[in-house]
Design an enzyme around this catalytic site. Structure first.
Site, PDB file in Angstrom:
ATOM      1  N   ASP A  93       5.973   7.330 -17.775  1.00 26.05           N
ATOM      2  CA  ASP A  93       6.996   7.016 -18.988  1.00 26.05           C
ATOM      3  C   ASP A  93       6.896   7.255 -20.426  1.00 26.05           C
ATOM      4  O   ASP A  93       6.088   8.169 -20.415  1.00 26.05           O
ATOM      5  CB  ASP A  93       6.827   5.624 -18.872  1.00 26.05           C
ATOM      6  CG  ASP A  93       5.925   4.243 -19.990  1.00 26.05           C
ATOM      7  OD1 ASP A  93       4.825   5.952 -20.019  1.00 26.05           O
ATOM      8  OD2 ASP A  93       5.326   3.537 -19.178  1.00 26.05           O
ATOM      9  N   ASP A 267       8.684  -0.060 -11.103  1.00 22.99           N
ATOM     10  CA  ASP A 267       7.876   0.128 -11.395  1.00 22.99           C
ATOM     11  C   ASP A 267       7.370  -1.632 -12.717  1.00 22.99           C
ATOM     12  O   ASP A 267       8.199  -2.361 -12.908  1.00 22.99           O
ATOM     13  CB  ASP A 267       7.309   0.869 -12.413  1.00 22.99           C
ATOM     14  CG  ASP A 267       7.775   0.749 -14.139  1.00 22.99           C
ATOM     15  OD1 ASP A 267       6.823   0.105 -14.482  1.00 22.99           O
ATOM     16  OD2 ASP A 267       8.763   0.646 -13.983  1.00 22.99           O
ATOM     17  N   CYS A 305      -1.149 -11.411   6.415  1.00 25.03           N
ATOM     18  CA  CYS A 305      -1.253  -9.937   5.721  1.00 25.03           C
ATOM     19  C   CYS A 305      -2.143  -9.850   6.729  1.00 25.03           C
ATOM     20  O   CYS A 305      -3.279 -10.014   6.984  1.00 25.03           O
ATOM     21  CB  CYS A 305      -1.207 -10.406   4.808  1.00 25.03           C
ATOM     22  SG  CYS A 305      -1.848  -9.160   3.897  1.00 25.03           S
ATOM     23  N   CYS A 307      -3.651  -6.567   5.319  1.00 24.72           N
ATOM     24  CA  CYS A 307      -4.414  -5.924   4.540  1.00 24.72           C
ATOM     25  C   CYS A 307      -5.743  -5.650   4.253  1.00 24.72           C
ATOM     26  O   CYS A 307      -6.138  -6.769   4.340  1.00 24.72           O
ATOM     27  CB  CYS A 307      -3.701  -6.330   2.798  1.00 24.72           C
ATOM     28  SG  CYS A 307      -3.918  -7.257   2.172  1.00 24.72           S
ATOM     29  N   CYS A 310      -7.173  -9.445   2.963  1.00 23.93           N
ATOM     30  CA  CYS A 310      -7.080 -10.603   4.177  1.00 23.93           C
ATOM     31  C   CYS A 310      -7.728 -10.329   4.886  1.00 23.93           C
ATOM     32  O   CYS A 310      -8.500 -10.874   5.872  1.00 23.93           O
ATOM     33  CB  CYS A 310      -5.642 -10.559   4.518  1.00 23.93           C
ATOM     34  SG  CYS A 310      -4.106 -11.167   2.647  1.00 23.93           S
ATOM     35  N   HIS A 336      -4.433  -7.101  -2.506  1.00 28.41           N
ATOM     36  CA  HIS A 336      -3.798  -7.737  -1.497  1.00 28.41           C
ATOM     37  C   HIS A 336      -2.339  -7.980  -2.474  1.00 28.41           C
ATOM     38  O   HIS A 336      -0.897  -7.211  -1.853  1.00 28.41           O
ATOM     39  CB  HIS A 336      -4.432  -9.056  -1.260  1.00 28.41           C
ATOM     40  CG  HIS A 336      -2.662  -9.857  -1.026  1.00 28.41           C
ATOM     41  ND1 HIS A 336      -2.675 -10.202   0.917  1.00 28.41           N
ATOM     42  CD2 HIS A 336      -2.198 -11.175  -1.895  1.00 28.41           C
ATOM     43  CE1 HIS A 336      -2.133 -10.744   0.289  1.00 28.41           C
ATOM     44  NE2 HIS A 336      -1.352 -11.148  -0.836  1.00 28.41           N
TER      45      HIS A 336
END
Length: 378
Positions: A93, A267, A305, A307, A310, A336
Site C-alpha cells: 500500500d 485485505d 477445521c 488447519c 485445530c 487458524h
C-alpha cells in the site's frame, strides 16, 4: 501490462466473478483475501506457514518499511521478495492510511502531507513521488498510488476537495512510477458515501489507465449497510477487464458481500489482530478462546477445521498459552484465523464456479450467527 486480469466466469445467481490475476511473481485466484505483512512479515507467521495454508499473495506497508529498516536496505537485499524470502506476489500500500491514522499532527497541502513520526516525533514530509520511489525500491508486484484518506464522517464539500486532490495525486504517482515494466500501479477510487463523488472519482481515476483499481475509504466506521450500498454503485464504474480491490476489509460476512458485488481482492489486519487477543473465527461464529469456560475444553478451536492448530491442539491448551502471553498461542490463533479466511475464499470461488454463491451466503450467515440481532461481523 505487468498486471493482467483473466476472467473465468460469473455466478449466474449473484453476478460475482471468478478469475485470476497474473503478476511477475505468479498468479493468484480471485476473489482472494490477502494476509497483511506490515513490516515484511505476517505477525508470528513464517512464509512456509503461509504457503502451507495457500496464501497466494500478501501485503506489506510502504510507510513502515520506509521508517524501518529503510527502502534502501530492502533494495540492497535484492528487493522485498528476497528480503523476506517470499517468492509469490506482494502488494504494497502507499502508506497514506498510516500517515493519516498514526500521526496526530499533520497538515495536508497540494504538495503532500507534513506530519510527525509516530514513534520519534520527527517532522516528516510524504508526497506522491516519494511513495512511488519507496515502492519502486521495495520491488512489490502491485503498488498503490498515494491518496488522501479523509475522516469519517466528512462533509460533501470536504470530500469533494479530497477526491479532486486524490485524482491529482494519482496522476503525479503515475508520472513518477519508474518500473512499469516490472511493477503494476493501481489507482484508488474515493468519495465516501456520496454517490456523485464516487462517480467523479471513478471517472478521473479510470481515465488514467491503471492496470487495476481499488475502492478506498470504506470500513472506516460506516455501517455494513452503507458499505454495501457504496459497493453497489461504485463497483460497476470500474473496468470489467481489470482487477478490483476493496481495501481494508476482512470480516467473513463482508468478504462474501464484497465478492457478490464484483470485488476480486481484499485485505485486512483483522484476522491477525484479533488472534493476538485470543479471538478466533470459527464455522459457528466468533470464539474468544481466552475465556474461562474453555479452561477444560479439550476440543479443537473449530471442530470443523483441519488447519494445523485445530488438528494438533485444544482450546484448553491455546487458552493457557494466550493467558500466559506465550508467543506460540498467538501463532496458533493467527494460523487458524488466516486459514479460516483463505479457506472461506476457496469456498466462495467454488460457489461461484457452481452458480450457488447466494445459497452459500445464506447458509454461512445462518451458521456463523450473522443473522442474529447485534451479531459481531467477525
Amino acid at each position: 501490462m505487468t498486471i493482467t486480469y483473466e476472467f473465468i466466469k460469473s455466478c449466474k445467481q449473484t453476478g460475482a466473478r471468478l478469475g485470476k490475476v497474473h503478476t511477475p511473481h505468479g498468479s493468484f485466484d480471485t476473489p482472494m483475501f490477502m494476509p497483511v505483512g506490515t513490516m515484511a512479515t505476517v505477525k508470528t507467521m513464517s512464509p512456509e506457514y503461509l504457503k502451507e495454508m495457500n496464501a497466494q499473495i500478501i501485503l506489506s506497508n510502504t510507510y513502515h518499511l520506509w521508517l524501518r529498516p529503510g527502502e534502501d536496505i530492502v533494495k540492497d537485499a535484492g528487493g522485498l521478495h528476497t528480503f523476506m524470502n517470499w517468492d509469490r506476489p506482494i502488494l504494497t500500500d502507499s502508506g497514506g492510511f498510516q500517515v493519516f491514522s498514526l500521526s496526530d499532527m499533520r497538515e495536508i497541502t497540494e504538495e503532500g502531507i507534513h506530519f510527525r513520526h509516530h514513534l520519534s516525533g520527527e517532522k516528516l514530509f510524504f508526497f506522491p513521488e516519494k511513495a512511488m520511489a519507496i515502492q519502486n525500491a521495495l520491488g512489490s508486484d502491485i503498488m498503490m498510488v498515494l491518496d488522501e484518506c479523509p475522516p469519517y464522517p466528512a462533509s460533501f464539500e470536504y470530500m469533494k476537495q479530497s477526491v479532486e486532490r486524490t485524482s491529482r495525486w494519482a496522476e503525479r504517482s503515475l508520472n513518477a512510477h519508474q518500473r512499469a515494466d516490472t511493477q503494476g500501479l493501481f489507482g484508488i477510487i474515493q468519495g465516501g458515501e456520496y454517490e456523485e463523488l464516487r462517480k467523479q472519482s471513478a471517472r478521473d481515476i479510470t481515465s488514467l489507465g491503471f492496470p487495476g483499481y481499488a475502492i478506498g475509504g470504506l470500513s472506516v466506521g460506516e455501517s455494513k449497510e452503507i458499505m454495501n450500498e457504496v459497493l453497489e454503485f461504485t463497483t460497476p464504474l470500474m473496468p470489467t477487464e481489470k482487477p478490483r480491490y476493496l481495501m481494508g476489509v476482512g470480516s467473513p460476512g463482508s468478504l462474501i458481500e464484497g465478492a457478490m458485488r464484483g470485488i476480486d481482492m481484499f485485505d485486512c489486519v483483522l484476522p491477525t489482530r484479533i488472534a493476538r487477543n485470543g479471538t478466533c473465527m470459527t464455522s459457528n461464529g466468533r470464539l474468544v478462546v481466552r475465556n474461562a469456560k474453555y479452561a477444560r475444553d479439550y476440543t479443537p478451536i473449530d471442530p470443523n477445521c483441519d488447519c494445523y492448530a485445530c488438528t494438533n491442539y485444544t482450546r484448553a491448551y491455546v487458552r493457557h498459552l494466550i493467558n500466559c502471553n506465550e508467543t506460540f498461542g498467538f501463532q496458533l490463533t493467527t494460523y487458524h484465523n488466516l486459514y479460516f479466511l483463505l479457506n472461506l475464499m476457496e469456498q466462495v470461488r467454488t460457489a461461484i464456479r457452481e452458480d450457488r454463491l447466494g445459497n452459500f451466503k445464506e447458509d454461512f450467515f445462518e451458521q456463523y450467527g450473522l443473522n442474529e440481532p447485534g451479531a459481531k461481523s467477525f
